[in-house]
Design an enzyme around this catalytic site. Sequence first.
Site, PDB file in Angstrom:
ATOM      1  N   SER A 277      41.186  -6.245 -30.100  1.00  0.00           N
ATOM      2  CA  SER A 277      42.991  -5.706 -30.708  1.00  0.00           C
ATOM      3  C   SER A 277      43.811  -3.909 -29.951  1.00  0.00           C
ATOM      4  O   SER A 277      44.217  -3.841 -29.012  1.00  0.00           O
ATOM      5  CB  SER A 277      44.033  -5.701 -31.722  1.00  0.00           C
ATOM      6  OG  SER A 277      43.515  -7.346 -32.198  1.00  0.00           O
TER       7      SER A 277
ATOM      8  N   HIS B  92      45.782  -0.588 -33.181  1.00  0.00           N
ATOM      9  CA  HIS B  92      46.715  -1.225 -32.320  1.00  0.00           C
ATOM     10  C   HIS B  92      47.641   0.415 -31.349  1.00  0.00           C
ATOM     11  O   HIS B  92      47.535   0.829 -30.808  1.00  0.00           O
ATOM     12  CB  HIS B  92      48.006  -2.196 -32.642  1.00  0.00           C
ATOM     13  CG  HIS B  92      46.918  -3.323 -33.062  1.00  0.00           C
ATOM     14  ND1 HIS B  92      48.223  -4.633 -34.075  1.00  0.00           N
ATOM     15  CD2 HIS B  92      46.034  -4.420 -33.148  1.00  0.00           C
ATOM     16  CE1 HIS B  92      47.583  -5.465 -33.568  1.00  0.00           C
ATOM     17  NE2 HIS B  92      46.177  -5.420 -33.946  1.00  0.00           N
TER      18      HIS B  92
END
Length: 252
Positions: free
Chosen positions: A108, A160
């Site tokens: 991610s 993230h």
Amino acid sequence: MDSWSMFKFEKNQQIWSSLLYYRLEKMGALESTKVVNKHQAWRLITCIWLHAGVFHLLANMLCLVFIGIRLEQQFGFVRIGVIYLVSGFGGSVLSSLFIQNNISVGASGSLFGLLGAMLSELFTNWTIYTNKAMALATLLVIIVINFGIGILPHVNNFAHIGGFLTGFLLGFVLLPRPKYGWLEQRNLPGGSIGLSSKYKTYQYVLWIVSVVLLIAGFTIALVMLFRGVNANDRCHWCHYLNCVSTSRWKCD
């Protein structure tokens, strides 16, 4: 389901979770204590290639197809590959500073790095886009939605954020486009006559600022990490960036 069946179901879930935890840890999942205390810095990279199940893998690969193919077609696999790897590393570093009691796996951070690079590419090549407002609005909506999903439990939003910031800065460094006509003019007899420089002035400024911020950011973050600093002690509200408790779920 009776109480005994429920007990067996919960017990099986615990056994499966423990087994998955053990396997991922052995294969190179990110775990801050092992990175710092056992000098296993390689986990900052290996965790990018691990996923906690088939659905986790498929979701990330689907995102990579939609995001990565466009960028790779325009800028080549080398530059996009560098952004992917370095962004994943940046996400792992920030994650290690804030999440020190759990393991983390997944690509991610790298995927958010590509999103960040798309945003900075839009800014640094602003003049070549015709429908600038629509392109910017669409990209911002996608970014906000993905960050919103990141505040759910069991999602590492710090990876993230770290990946996005790294990719955003790398986009200014690796993805600027030359001035219009520069490549064509180079092939003319006498070389480049009318255009003295390959890029616009603001592109050079963004390049320098981004390089400085990348070097400073990674240096400070890595020094803090290997000194065993818990970033939550320096930022008491930052845990809300990773998970927000509601009546339906708890962040624990």
